[in-house]
Design a protein around this motif. Sequence first.
Motif, short mmCIF file in Angstrom:
data_model
loop_
_atom_site.label_atom_id
_atom_site.label_comp_id
_atom_site.label_asym_id
_atom_site.label_seq_id
_atom_site.Cartn_x
_atom_site.Cartn_y
_atom_site.Cartn_z
N ARG A 10 -12.37 25.80 51.41
CA ARG A 10 -12.19 25.82 52.86
C ARG A 10 -12.54 27.20 53.37
O ARG A 10 -11.75 28.15 53.23
N PRO A 11 -13.72 27.36 53.98
CA PRO A 11 -14.19 28.70 54.35
C PRO A 11 -13.44 29.33 55.52
O PRO A 11 -13.43 30.56 55.64
N PRO B 177 -3.21 26.76 60.51
CA PRO B 177 -3.93 26.24 59.36
C PRO B 177 -3.09 26.35 58.10
O PRO B 177 -2.20 27.20 57.99
N PRO B 178 -3.34 25.50 57.11
CA PRO B 178 -2.57 25.54 55.86
C PRO B 178 -2.81 26.83 55.09
O PRO B 178 -3.86 27.46 55.19
N ARG B 179 -1.81 27.18 54.30
CA ARG B 179 -1.85 28.40 53.50
C ARG B 179 -1.49 28.06 52.05
O ARG B 179 -1.06 26.96 51.74
N ALA B 180 -1.67 29.04 51.18
CA ALA B 180 -1.34 28.86 49.76
C ALA B 180 0.08 28.34 49.61
O ALA B 180 1.01 28.87 50.22
N GLY B 181 0.25 27.30 48.80
CA GLY B 181 1.55 26.70 48.59
C GLY B 181 1.86 25.52 49.48
O GLY B 181 2.79 24.77 49.22
N ASP B 182 1.06 25.33 50.56
CA ASP B 182 1.28 24.20 51.46
C ASP B 182 0.80 22.90 50.80
O ASP B 182 -0.10 22.89 49.96
N VAL B 183 1.40 21.81 51.24
CA VAL B 183 1.01 20.47 50.81
C VAL B 183 0.66 19.65 52.04
O VAL B 183 1.40 19.64 53.03
N LEU B 184 -0.48 18.96 51.99
CA LEU B 184 -0.88 18.04 53.05
C LEU B 184 -0.77 16.62 52.52
O LEU B 184 -1.23 16.31 51.43
N LEU C 13 -3.95 25.96 46.47
CA LEU C 13 -3.82 26.99 45.44
C LEU C 13 -3.91 28.38 46.05
O LEU C 13 -3.21 29.31 45.66
N ARG C 14 -4.81 28.51 47.01
CA ARG C 14 -5.00 29.72 47.81
C ARG C 14 -5.23 29.30 49.25
O ARG C 14 -5.34 28.11 49.54
N ASN D 33 -7.86 29.39 50.89
CA ASN D 33 -9.15 28.72 51.07
C ASN D 33 -9.54 27.84 49.87
O ASN D 33 -10.70 27.45 49.74
N LEU D 34 -8.57 27.53 49.01
CA LEU D 34 -8.87 26.72 47.84
C LEU D 34 -7.74 25.71 47.63
O LEU D 34 -6.56 26.08 47.57
N ALA D 35 -8.12 24.42 47.53
CA ALA D 35 -7.11 23.38 47.42
C ALA D 35 -7.56 22.29 46.45
O ALA D 35 -8.75 22.15 46.17
N VAL D 36 -6.58 21.53 45.97
CA VAL D 36 -6.85 20.38 45.12
C VAL D 36 -6.34 19.13 45.83
O VAL D 36 -5.21 19.12 46.33
N GLU D 37 -7.19 18.11 45.89
CA GLU D 37 -6.79 16.86 46.54
C GLU D 37 -6.86 15.70 45.56
O GLU D 37 -7.79 15.61 44.75
N ALA D 38 -5.90 14.79 45.67
CA ALA D 38 -5.93 13.53 44.93
C ALA D 38 -5.77 12.40 45.93
O ALA D 38 -4.93 12.49 46.84
N ILE D 39 -6.57 11.35 45.80
CA ILE D 39 -6.44 10.20 46.70
C ILE D 39 -6.12 8.96 45.88
O ILE D 39 -6.53 8.81 44.73
#
Length: 222
Positions: free
Chosen positions: A128-129, A34-41, A85-86, A88-94
């Motif tokens: 993301r819980p 699973p993604p972690r802090a600092g990862d980009v999808l 960002l963390r 379990n916390l992310a920012v998405e732009a589409i």
Amino acid sequence: MPALKRLVCLSSAVIAAATLSVGSAAAQSSQWSPPRAGDVLVTGRVTSVAPATEDGIFTAAGTDTGLNVDVSDDVMPTLGFTYFLRDNLAVEAILGATRHTIHARGNGANTEVHETWVLPPVVTLQYRPLTTGRISPYVGAGLNGMIFFDGQDRNGFTVDLDDGLGYALQAGSDIGLRGPWSLNVDVKKIFFNTQADINGGALRSDVDLDPLVASIGLTRKF
């Protein structure tokens, strides 16, 4: 319904592409994490945009014409960029653009009055819980913009639409496949209101577009 059929067909193509990607990723790694802090999808999606418009059309004096605004659905490719960002916390732009046809319906009439492209960038903050396992569900909320461009009037009508800001709610999940790849499913409810001026303001409608945005796509983690 044609837009829904297109979404089903294109979704099948996405799933097929995901299967091929799994095979190529196997050479890199057989494990998905699973993604972690600092990862980009980065996610390529097939997206259906279905406005929920049934607003009335009125004269400048406020008289109900008996006509309603109807805005067509569309299915188009979109791109999503998610930064964690963390864990379990992310920012998405589409990003993406869709094309819609506007009709005036009612009293036995069904008249095409305008066709327009819409650029609806959306930015959401996701929670993301689950930070372990192959499934990474999320919920989110944020802002969206609506920018109308390349409009084409139809059948002797002129239509002006106001750009503006709205807000969005989101739910979805990344399902781990193999290596850096995952399958993404995503649903957004956009809340957006625009003023439509027809024939220089002789007719007007206060339009709640409020589209349901459903997507399926393939994600790569960086």
